[in-house]
Design an enzyme around this catalytic site. Structure first.
Site, PDB file in Angstrom:
ATOM      1  N   GLU A 112       8.832 -17.266  -6.987  1.00  0.00           N
ATOM      2  CA  GLU A 112       8.088 -16.004  -7.049  1.00  0.00           C
ATOM      3  C   GLU A 112       7.863 -15.545  -8.477  1.00  0.00           C
ATOM      4  OE1 GLU A 112       9.957 -12.689  -4.959  1.00  0.00           O
ATOM      5  OE2 GLU A 112      11.926 -13.490  -5.388  1.00  0.00           O
ATOM      6  N   ARG A 170       5.977  -0.754  -6.007  1.00  0.00           N
ATOM      7  CA  ARG A 170       5.894  -1.444  -4.723  1.00  0.00           C
ATOM      8  C   ARG A 170       4.921  -2.616  -4.753  1.00  0.00           C
ATOM      9  NH1 ARG A 170       7.419   2.306  -0.604  1.00  0.00           N
ATOM     10  NH2 ARG A 170       6.001   1.282   0.828  1.00  0.00           N
ATOM     11  N   TRP A 227      -2.774  -2.893  -1.605  1.00  0.00           N
ATOM     12  CA  TRP A 227      -2.354  -4.295  -1.755  1.00  0.00           C
ATOM     13  C   TRP A 227      -3.213  -5.064  -0.768  1.00  0.00           C
ATOM     14  CZ3 TRP A 227      -0.011  -8.034   1.387  1.00  0.00           C
ATOM     15  CH2 TRP A 227       0.570  -9.114   0.711  1.00  0.00           C
ATOM     16  N   HIS A 269      17.046 -37.836   3.977  1.00  0.00           N
ATOM     17  CA  HIS A 269      16.236 -37.810   5.199  1.00  0.00           C
ATOM     18  C   HIS A 269      14.778 -37.456   4.899  1.00  0.00           C
ATOM     19  CE1 HIS A 269      19.827 -38.424   7.537  1.00  0.00           C
ATOM     20  NE2 HIS A 269      20.401 -37.426   6.881  1.00  0.00           N
ATOM     21  N   LYS A 290      13.666 -17.234  -6.097  1.00  0.00           N
ATOM     22  CA  LYS A 290      13.494 -16.483  -7.345  1.00  0.00           C
ATOM     23  C   LYS A 290      12.576 -17.255  -8.284  1.00  0.00           C
ATOM     24  CE  LYS A 290      14.568 -13.427  -6.370  1.00  0.00           C
ATOM     25  NZ  LYS A 290      15.238 -12.881  -5.205  1.00  0.00           N
ATOM     26  N   CYS A 299       0.825  -1.216   0.000  1.00  0.00           N
ATOM     27  CA  CYS A 299       0.000   0.000   0.000  1.00  0.00           C
ATOM     28  C   CYS A 299       0.858   1.265   0.000  1.00  0.00           C
ATOM     29  CB  CYS A 299      -0.879   0.026   1.235  1.00  0.00           C
ATOM     30  SG  CYS A 299      -2.015  -1.346   1.305  1.00  0.00           S
ATOM     31  N   LYS A 353       6.780  -5.004  -3.379  1.00  0.00           N
ATOM     32  CA  LYS A 353       8.210  -4.701  -3.243  1.00  0.00           C
ATOM     33  C   LYS A 353       8.583  -4.384  -1.796  1.00  0.00           C
ATOM     34  CE  LYS A 353      12.334  -4.104  -4.804  1.00  0.00           C
ATOM     35  NZ  LYS A 353      13.029  -5.386  -5.009  1.00  0.00           N
ATOM     36  N   ASN A 356      -2.477   2.647   5.355  1.00  0.00           N
ATOM     37  CA  ASN A 356      -1.494   1.576   5.125  1.00  0.00           C
ATOM     38  C   ASN A 356      -1.385   0.777   6.413  1.00  0.00           C
ATOM     39  OD1 ASN A 356      -0.917   2.719   2.687  1.00  0.00           O
ATOM     40  ND2 ASN A 356       1.217   3.214   3.137  1.00  0.00           N
ATOM     41  N   GLY A 357      -1.221  -0.541   6.298  1.00  0.00           N
ATOM     42  CA  GLY A 357      -1.025  -1.355   7.490  1.00  0.00           C
ATOM     43  C   GLY A 357      -2.213  -2.256   7.757  1.00  0.00           C
ATOM     44  N   GLU A 406      18.097 -19.141  -2.391  1.00  0.00           N
ATOM     45  CA  GLU A 406      17.768 -17.885  -3.076  1.00  0.00           C
ATOM     46  C   GLU A 406      17.316 -18.176  -4.522  1.00  0.00           C
ATOM     47  OE1 GLU A 406      17.071 -15.031  -2.351  1.00  0.00           O
ATOM     48  OE2 GLU A 406      17.369 -13.839  -4.147  1.00  0.00           O
TER      49      GLU A 406
HETATM   50  C1  F6R Z   1      12.336 -11.685  -2.919  1.00  0.00           C
HETATM   51  C2  F6R Z   1      12.260 -10.450  -2.178  1.00  0.00           C
HETATM   52  C3  F6R Z   1      11.740 -10.504  -0.782  1.00  0.00           C
HETATM   53  C4  F6R Z   1      12.464  -9.471   0.095  1.00  0.00           C
HETATM   54  C5  F6R Z   1      11.815  -9.424   1.480  1.00  0.00           C
HETATM   55  C6  F6R Z   1      12.540  -8.478   2.406  1.00  0.00           C
HETATM   56  O1  F6R Z   1      12.839 -11.474  -4.191  1.00  0.00           O
HETATM   57  O2  F6R Z   1      12.572  -9.397  -2.668  1.00  0.00           O
HETATM   58  O3  F6R Z   1      11.852 -11.780  -0.240  1.00  0.00           O
HETATM   59  O4  F6R Z   1      13.800  -9.808   0.188  1.00  0.00           O
HETATM   60  O5  F6R Z   1      10.477  -9.018   1.364  1.00  0.00           O
HETATM   61  O6  F6R Z   1      12.577  -7.194   1.881  1.00  0.00           O
HETATM   62  P1  F6R Z   1      13.650  -6.147   2.346  1.00  0.00           P
HETATM   63  O7  F6R Z   1      14.979  -6.656   1.938  1.00  0.00           O
HETATM   64  O8  F6R Z   1      13.269  -4.886   1.637  1.00  0.00           O
HETATM   65  O9  F6R Z   1      13.524  -6.038   3.822  1.00  0.00           O
END
Ligand code: F6R
Length: 608
Positions: free
Chosen positions: A487, A27, A74, A503, A484, A2, A603, A99-100, A480
């Site tokens: 998502e 975002r 959002w 296991h 990627k 948001c 984001k 927001n929140g 990681e």
């Molecule tokens: C995945 C991604 C998220 C962020 C997470 C933390 O690609 O971007 O998993 O890493 O939401 O966000 P930050 O680093 O902004 O605290």
């Protein structure tokens, strides 16, 4: 997630609000809305989908006004729909953007319904609009007091901007656990949840502190603290460019950001490592003094940033610093025993992540020795709340899936590790330091594998699940890579340390299960290879990202190899994540998903 933009101007505020919303688009959101107040009363326009749809509707409605609030939503409570989009109103008198999350909204809703209020949305936010309206009637029409009275009944995290038709010259905004900034123009004043939204209209910002409330009118602004006393807060100049960042010659922001990695790695190193030497002047003397005393580190982060913490753990422990890495959301709700001389390190790209911010607040009440933020956004809440900061210098990251921010986090954390060693008079092999200066060219080499990776990605086009394997740091990088892939392509991708395979997860392996493995040239390579043979023996199809020196004779002809060349031990895992990012990107392209704004994601995750 948001976003809020609001203000009081002498001109039509609607184009400023819409531009602000466009700047918050990166975002992640699913609907947007704007409301203005003028002599004709309250006028509102909301739309689902992109801000462009809202812009069309606003044009048709010819919405205009000098005082207004706007929002990108959002969805948390209630589906993404027009009726759930903000602003929410009460009795056509009060309009609110929020927001929140309001955790006690069901109780408040019930109480308001008993008092005769009708709800037209499924959101927690609408309850706030009615609550403010109720308080506004009770206190004789003082909007600021009404907001403060309503807020005192809320549990959860929130940032709010509010106007009332009966006092149409002002906006009241407040925050509790969610960011809000006041933008100071010339004869016009704004608030926003992110200063980036307001850069076209001002460079001067005042950040609200926890539980502050601000009243803005055309004549000025005044902040009140949690005790409702007028208070002065520092004004800061923002030096960021107001330009909206373009994609240049790339198809997606994510692609552009992956290809920027050699450059941003060099930026992160600049002034900190030079000609194989650590540059002590890069850090404040008191920070270096603190590093000299550190005995343990607690690293707290979420998502990709958490993976950066996992990678650095083994390096810190090798340097004799006991290190604990934990998800912020888990750290928040458990008893924490803090050992003497423990440094609290939060890692965050945005510096706005609600869980990470809340973890820092909790940590500050505990007996930590000091607080360091490793962060990409210099004016973020996390940076402002920490005693020390190590900036990652990745530049603005727009793609929701973090790429260049992750790689720069790894570089910054390695720099931290080296500085701790130096501050504690431990021997540092100069060759290790020099390896970082060659890292940008290794990143280039990884990016050159793009075409080969696009080819191999085809084998995942029709798959719905896969496994990622690694060992040691390689496991953190595999995790990681799996994040990627899931998502971006919505394929279920699960990462395991390869020793864990037998296991349990081995039960998943058959000839339809792709197994993606990462092997760098180190003491774990042979162990990894044995685990891959267990996969092969059960018909599993291996996609192997490996250093060219790894002995691959045991692998069968069905294995698809992405040859990483000869990586350097110190930086191998940093470079090796790039091919995994490219892999996820190409699978997503083949699947036709929204690469820059994957479904359901945001984001900046500003709610718990
Ligand atoms: C995945 C991604 C998220 C962020 C997470 C933390 O690609 O971007 O998993 O890493 O939401 O966000 P930050 O680093 O902004 O605290």
């Amino acid at each position: 997630m948001c976003g809020i933009v609001a203000g009081v101007t002498e001109r039509n505020i609607v184009p400023i609000l819409l531009e602000g919303l466009k700047r918050l688009e990166y975002r992640g959101y699913d609907s947007a809305g704007v409301a203005v107040v003028d002599d004709s009363g309250l006028n509102r326009c909301r739309a689902t989908g992109k801000v462009a749809s809202l812009v069309d509707k606003v044009r048709q409605q010819q919405l205009q006004g000098r005082v207004g609030i706007a929002h990108t939503r959002w969805a948390t409570h209630g589906a993404p729909s027009e009726k759930n989009a903000h602003p929410h109103t009460s009795s056509n008198q009060i309009a609110v953007v929020h927001n929140g999350i309001i955790e006690n909204y069901l109780d408040i809703r019930q109480q308001l319904q008993k008092a005769g209020y009708e709800f037209s949305s499924d959101t927690d936010s609408e309850a706030v609009a009615h609550l403010i309206h109720q308080a506004f009637l009770h206190n004789g029409g003082d909007l600021r007091l009404a907001v403060q009275s309503a807020v005192s009944q809320l549990n959860g995290a929130f940032a709010l901007a509010v106007f009332a038709v009966d006092c149409p010259d002002r906006i009241i905004a407040t925050r509790h656990g969610s960011p809000m900034v006041v933008g100071l123009g010339i004869g016009e004043y704004f608030v926003a949840s992110d200063s980036f939204a307001l850069l076209p209209v001002t460079r001067r910002f005042v950040y609200l502190q926890e539980d502050d409330t601000v009243e803005i009118t055309g004549d000025g602004w005044q902040i009140y603290d949690a005790q409702q006393q007028p208070v002065e807060r520092e004004c800061v100049e923002n030096e960021q460019s107001a330009d909206l960042i373009g994609k240049g010659r790339y198809k997606h922001f994510m692609q552009k950001e992956m290809f920027e990695q050699p450059e941003v790695v060099a930026q992160t190193l600049q002034g900190r490592i030079h000609h194989g030497m650590l540059q002590t002047q890069a850090f404040a003397p008191e920070f270096l003094k603190a590093l000299a005393k550190v005995q343990q580190i607690d690293i707290i982060a979420c998502g990709t940033s958490y993976h950066a913490g996992l990678v650095i753990k083994s390096h810190l422990e090798r340097a004799g610093i006991r290190t604990n890495v934990e998800y912020a959301s888990e750290y928040l709700y458990r008893e924490v025993a803090v050992m003497p001389k423990t440094l609290f390190v939060s890692i965050s790209q945005s510096g706005e992540t609600a869980d990470t911010l809340a973890a820092l607040e909790k940590a500050k009440k505990l007996d930590y020795f000091d607080y360091l933020a490793v962060c990409n956004v210099p004016d973020s809440a996390l940076v402002r709340a920490s005693s020390h900061v190590l900036l990652t210098r990745a530049g603005r990251e727009i793609g929701v899936a973090s790429t260049k921010a992750f790689v720069t986090q790894l570089v910054a954390l390695h720099i931290l590790c080296l500085f701790i060693q130096q501050a504690q008079d431990k021997t540092i092999n100069p060759a290790l330091v020099q390896a970082f200066e060659r890292l940008p060219s290794f990143c280039e080499r990884m990016l050159a594998l793009d075409e080969r990776i696009a080819e191999v990605a085809k084998s995942l086009r029709d798959k719905s699940a896969c496994l990622f394997l690694g060992r040691g740091e390689g496991f953190a990088i595999a995790a990681e890579g799996a994040l990627k892939l899931k998502e971006l392509s919505y394929i279920q991708a699960q990462a395991y340390p390869s020793g864990e395979l037998k296991h349990g997860p081995l039960a998943l392996v058959d000839d339809s299960m792709p197994v993606i493995a990462l092997i760098t040239h180190d003491h774990l390579a042979e162990k990894m290879m044995s685990n891959l043979q267990e996969v092969q023996a059960r018909g599993g199809k291996i996609i192997l990202f490996a250093d060219s020196r790894v002995d691959k004779r045991a692998l069968n002809a069905q294995t698809q190899l992405i040859d990483l060349g000869e990586l350097e031990e110190m930086t191998a895992s940093i470079a090796a994540v790039i091919p995994l990012q490219l892999f996820a990107y190409h699978v997503a392209l083949l699947k036709g998903t929204d690469v820059d704004q994957p479904r359901n994601l945001a984001k900046s995750v500003t709610v718990e």
